[in-house]
Design a protein around this motif. Structure first.
Motif, PDB file in Angstrom:
ATOM      1  N   MET A 179       0.862  -1.397   0.098  1.00 41.90           N
ATOM      2  CA  MET A 179       0.014  -0.055   0.007  1.00 41.90           C
ATOM      3  C   MET A 179       0.932   1.213   0.057  1.00 41.90           C
ATOM      4  SD  MET A 179      -2.686   1.463   2.936  1.00 41.90           S
ATOM      5  CE  MET A 179      -1.448   1.944   4.025  1.00 41.90           C
ATOM      6  N   ALA A 180       0.668   2.117  -0.977  1.00 44.10           N
ATOM      7  CA  ALA A 180       1.239   3.342  -1.069  1.00 44.10           C
ATOM      8  C   ALA A 180       0.365   4.418  -0.306  1.00 44.10           C
ATOM      9  CB  ALA A 180       1.628   3.841  -2.185  1.00 44.10           C
ATOM     10  N   ARG A 181       0.915   5.222   0.614  1.00 42.57           N
ATOM     11  CA  ARG A 181      -0.024   6.038   1.380  1.00 42.57           C
ATOM     12  C   ARG A 181       0.660   7.398   1.103  1.00 42.57           C
ATOM     13  NH1 ARG A 181      -3.997   5.642   5.233  1.00 42.57           N
ATOM     14  NH2 ARG A 181      -3.728   6.901   7.111  1.00 42.57           N
ATOM     15  N   GLY A 182      -0.170   8.562   0.775  1.00 43.11           N
ATOM     16  CA  GLY A 182       0.368   9.856   0.898  1.00 43.11           C
ATOM     17  C   GLY A 182      -0.012  10.548   2.177  1.00 43.11           C
ATOM     18  N   ARG A 208       0.617  18.365  -0.278  1.00 38.37           N
ATOM     19  CA  ARG A 208      -0.456  17.143   0.056  1.00 38.37           C
ATOM     20  C   ARG A 208      -0.538  16.331  -1.291  1.00 38.37           C
ATOM     21  NH1 ARG A 208      -3.755  15.788   4.318  1.00 38.37           N
ATOM     22  NH2 ARG A 208      -5.083  14.178   3.620  1.00 38.37           N
ATOM     23  N   VAL A 209      -0.163  14.971  -1.012  1.00 37.31           N
ATOM     24  CA  VAL A 209      -0.314  14.097  -1.953  1.00 37.31           C
ATOM     25  C   VAL A 209      -1.510  13.503  -2.056  1.00 37.31           C
ATOM     26  CG1 VAL A 209       0.665  11.750  -2.619  1.00 37.31           C
ATOM     27  CG2 VAL A 209       2.374  13.370  -1.421  1.00 37.31           C
ATOM     28  N   GLY A 210      -2.029  13.582  -3.361  1.00 34.17           N
ATOM     29  CA  GLY A 210      -3.470  12.900  -3.641  1.00 34.17           C
ATOM     30  C   GLY A 210      -3.232  11.540  -4.264  1.00 34.17           C
ATOM     31  N   GLY A 211      -3.466  11.859  -5.813  1.00 35.47           N
ATOM     32  CA  GLY A 211      -3.504  10.680  -6.548  1.00 35.47           C
ATOM     33  C   GLY A 211      -2.260   9.758  -6.724  1.00 35.47           C
ATOM     34  N   ILE A 212      -2.485   8.511  -6.370  1.00 40.09           N
ATOM     35  CA  ILE A 212      -1.546   7.636  -6.475  1.00 40.09           C
ATOM     36  C   ILE A 212      -1.759   6.397  -7.257  1.00 40.09           C
ATOM     37  CG2 ILE A 212       0.033   6.213  -4.749  1.00 40.09           C
ATOM     38  CD1 ILE A 212      -0.473   8.028  -2.539  1.00 40.09           C
ATOM     39  N   SER A 213      -0.965   5.823  -8.110  1.00 40.87           N
ATOM     40  CA  SER A 213      -1.061   4.737  -8.934  1.00 40.87           C
ATOM     41  C   SER A 213       0.124   3.864  -9.191  1.00 40.87           C
ATOM     42  CB  SER A 213      -1.655   5.213 -10.350  1.00 40.87           C
ATOM     43  OG  SER A 213      -2.106   4.095 -11.039  1.00 40.87           O
ATOM     44  N   TRP A 214      -0.270   2.552  -8.906  1.00 38.15           N
ATOM     45  CA  TRP A 214       0.792   1.539  -9.040  1.00 38.15           C
ATOM     46  C   TRP A 214       1.059   1.221 -10.684  1.00 38.15           C
ATOM     47  CZ3 TRP A 214       4.099  -0.205  -5.357  1.00 38.15           C
ATOM     48  CH2 TRP A 214       3.645  -0.019  -4.051  1.00 38.15           C
ATOM     49  N   SER A 215       2.217   0.995 -11.189  1.00 40.43           N
ATOM     50  CA  SER A 215       2.549   0.267 -12.348  1.00 40.43           C
ATOM     51  C   SER A 215       2.246  -1.343 -12.326  1.00 40.43           C
ATOM     52  CB  SER A 215       3.935   0.439 -12.828  1.00 40.43           C
ATOM     53  OG  SER A 215       4.904  -0.221 -11.828  1.00 40.43           O
ATOM     54  N   LEU A 220       6.856   0.742  -9.488  1.00 39.28           N
ATOM     55  CA  LEU A 220       6.766   2.362  -9.690  1.00 39.28           C
ATOM     56  C   LEU A 220       5.280   2.573  -9.225  1.00 39.28           C
ATOM     57  CD1 LEU A 220       8.134   2.745 -13.345  1.00 39.28           C
ATOM     58  CD2 LEU A 220       9.515   2.565 -11.236  1.00 39.28           C
ATOM     59  N   VAL A 221       5.425   3.734  -8.952  1.00 36.25           N
ATOM     60  CA  VAL A 221       4.342   4.588  -8.387  1.00 36.25           C
ATOM     61  C   VAL A 221       4.272   5.841  -8.732  1.00 36.25           C
ATOM     62  CG1 VAL A 221       3.470   3.316  -6.179  1.00 36.25           C
ATOM     63  CG2 VAL A 221       5.133   5.140  -6.031  1.00 36.25           C
ATOM     64  N   VAL A 222       3.234   6.478  -9.290  1.00 38.92           N
ATOM     65  CA  VAL A 222       3.103   7.719  -9.920  1.00 38.92           C
ATOM     66  C   VAL A 222       2.229   8.512  -8.993  1.00 38.92           C
ATOM     67  CG1 VAL A 222       1.136   7.320 -11.482  1.00 38.92           C
ATOM     68  CG2 VAL A 222       2.613   9.381 -11.774  1.00 38.92           C
ATOM     69  N   CYS A 223       2.634   9.825  -8.453  1.00 40.08           N
ATOM     70  CA  CYS A 223       1.828  10.600  -7.403  1.00 40.08           C
ATOM     71  C   CYS A 223       1.659  11.847  -7.916  1.00 40.08           C
ATOM     72  CB  CYS A 223       2.853  10.330  -6.174  1.00 40.08           C
ATOM     73  SG  CYS A 223       3.228   8.796  -5.527  1.00 40.08           S
ATOM     74  N   ARG A 224       0.532  12.528  -7.479  1.00 44.34           N
ATOM     75  CA  ARG A 224       0.319  14.032  -7.791  1.00 44.34           C
ATOM     76  C   ARG A 224       0.215  14.708  -6.546  1.00 44.34           C
ATOM     77  NH1 ARG A 224      -2.020  16.140 -12.200  1.00 44.34           N
ATOM     78  NH2 ARG A 224      -2.824  14.203 -12.887  1.00 44.34           N
ATOM     79  N   ASP A 225       0.655  15.952  -6.400  1.00 44.60           N
ATOM     80  CA  ASP A 225       0.366  16.567  -5.086  1.00 44.60           C
ATOM     81  C   ASP A 225      -0.454  17.837  -5.294  1.00 44.60           C
ATOM     82  OD1 ASP A 225       2.103  18.561  -5.949  1.00 44.60           O
ATOM     83  OD2 ASP A 225       3.807  17.663  -5.191  1.00 44.60           O
ATOM     84  N   SER A 226      -0.778  18.563  -4.237  1.00 44.29           N
ATOM     85  CA  SER A 226      -1.636  19.657  -4.269  1.00 44.29           C
ATOM     86  C   SER A 226      -1.030  20.626  -4.680  1.00 44.29           C
ATOM     87  CB  SER A 226      -2.119  20.128  -2.956  1.00 44.29           C
ATOM     88  OG  SER A 226      -0.677  20.582  -2.202  1.00 44.29           O
ATOM     89  N   ALA A 227       0.303  21.181  -5.436  1.00 36.77           N
ATOM     90  CA  ALA A 227       1.152  22.002  -6.260  1.00 36.77           C
ATOM     91  C   ALA A 227       0.746  21.724  -7.705  1.00 36.77           C
ATOM     92  CB  ALA A 227       2.449  22.047  -5.686  1.00 36.77           C
TER      93      ALA A 227
END
Length: 375
Positions: A179-182, A208-215, A220-227
């Motif tokens: 589990m990846a958790r922001g 703040r980290v929002g969207g997270i998705s696993w390959s 690999l994980v791709v993460c999007r933050d509030s910026a």
């Protein structure tokens, strides 16, 4: 396993789906595209889930009931009554004997499928239960709720043995092990849910980290933050690989985990996950709203569902349109993404129309001919 619409059996021979009259149906992928009605829920059906051996289908939704169907005989073999509000998720145990379910009544329940009885219920907690997962040995259940709290339940003792209490977005690997958790401070933590140990802390986001998705390879994980910054991380090395410039909308991995799609309502951008480079131009939907995307199992074609009722087929080597299929009628302003689903290994796409009267269709793509047509 599908949320909302279409789900292939584990061996790819059958398709389960529910129609907009709340009926659960099953169709033979080769001979019976119209589908055979198994039965109905009294409220809006939410999802269907196959047992590990592919012999049973579990369905659930807003009538508070989990129903289990024999896909060969059509018989409703179990009616699991106990939830007092809508069911949001369920999971089969690894051996197929039990079902864990959770929902808006703030608890997790475990059912003996063959006896049609509830064998355990968690204490009530705050927050709707939105996800449930089994450990690989079937001894524990991990639940996640609407407040971002993750709990591990030991089924031998019935006790809550581990809790991540800070409300935070999270994403599970496909096998439910990682589990990846922001968090609000910009860190992403990767947990091994079997051992409940922290594997990696990925530092670098400034918001703040929002969207997270696993390959697909769960590396690999791709993460999007509030910026608005999107980063691709190698969870084995604990390193940032790339920062994606100006991504828009949701992110979708290719089946081989080598590419990312940045999806907005009207265009897509393609990213190389290894280099961080993007195609020179975005892919346009030409004034039509993009409703969903579906990768073929080998990743060689991509099917776009558009709001004028069309399915566009793209060659993912050249990013050119190689075919178009008109499903009929105008699409709804919003559609569940799993109204269509590819076969696990073959270029067969099961698609269900937006009207209750529309039948499920199976489209077979000659990928070699389509790719050759664009080369």
């Amino acid at each position: 396993e599908a949320r909302w619409g279409v789900s292939w059996s584990p061996n790819g021979s059958l398709i389960a789906f529910w129609d907009r009259n709340c009926a659960v149906c099953v169709a033979d992928a080769q001979t019976d595209q119209g589908g055979r009605k198994l039965g109905t829920h009294t409220g809006w059906a939410k999802s269907v889930s196959w047992s590990p051996d592919g012999k049973l289908i579990a369905s659930y939704g807003h009538d508070h009931v989990v129903r289990v169907w024999d896909c060969e005989t059509g018989e409703e073999t179990a009616t699991l009554v106990g939830h007092t509000d809508s069911v949001q998720d369920l999971a089969w145990s690894p051996d197929g004997r039990f079902i864990a379910s959770g929902g808006e009544d703030l608890g997790v329940r475990v059912w003996d499928v063959h006896a049609s009885t509830q064998v355990w219920r968690s204490p009530y907690r705050r927050g709707w239960v939105l996800s449930v997962h089994w450990s690989s040995d079937g001894r524990c259940i991990v639940s996640g709720d609407a407040l971002g709290v993750v709990r591990v339940w030991d089924l031998q003792t019935g006790k809550e043995t581990w809790t991540l209490a800070e409300a935070a977005p999270c994403s599970w690997s496909s096998d439910g092990r990682l589990m990846a958790r922001g968090d609000s401070r910009g860190a992403v933590r990767v947990w091994d849910m079997e051992t409940r140990k922290l594997r990696r802390t990925l530092d670098g986001h400034t918001g703040r980290v929002g969207g997270i998705s696993w390959s697909s390879d769960e590396r690999l994980v791709v993460c999007r933050d509030s910026a608005g910054v999107v980063r691709v991380w190698d969870t084995h090395a604990g390193e940032e690989i790339h920062r994606l410039e100006e991504p828009a909308g949701a992110l979708s991995w290719s089946p081989d985990g080598r590419r990312l799609l940045s999806v907005s309502h009207r265009d897509l951008r393609v990213w190389d996950a290894q280099t961080g480079q993007t195609a020179e131009r975005p892919l346009k939907a030409e004034r039509r709203r993009l409703l969903s995307i579906s990768w073929s199992p080998d990743g060689r074609i991509l099917v776009l569902k558009l709001d004028d009722g069309a399915l566009e087929v793209w060659d993912t080597a050249t990013w050119e349109v190689v075919a178009a299929v008109y499903e009929g009628g105008i699409g709804l302003p919003w559609q569940p993404p799993d109204e269509r689903a590819f076969h696990p290994t073959r270029p067969l796409l099961a698609t269900k129309g937006v009207r209750p009267s529309e039948r499920i269709r199976i489209l077979e793509f000659d990928v070699d001919a389509l790719v050759g047509a664009s080369g």
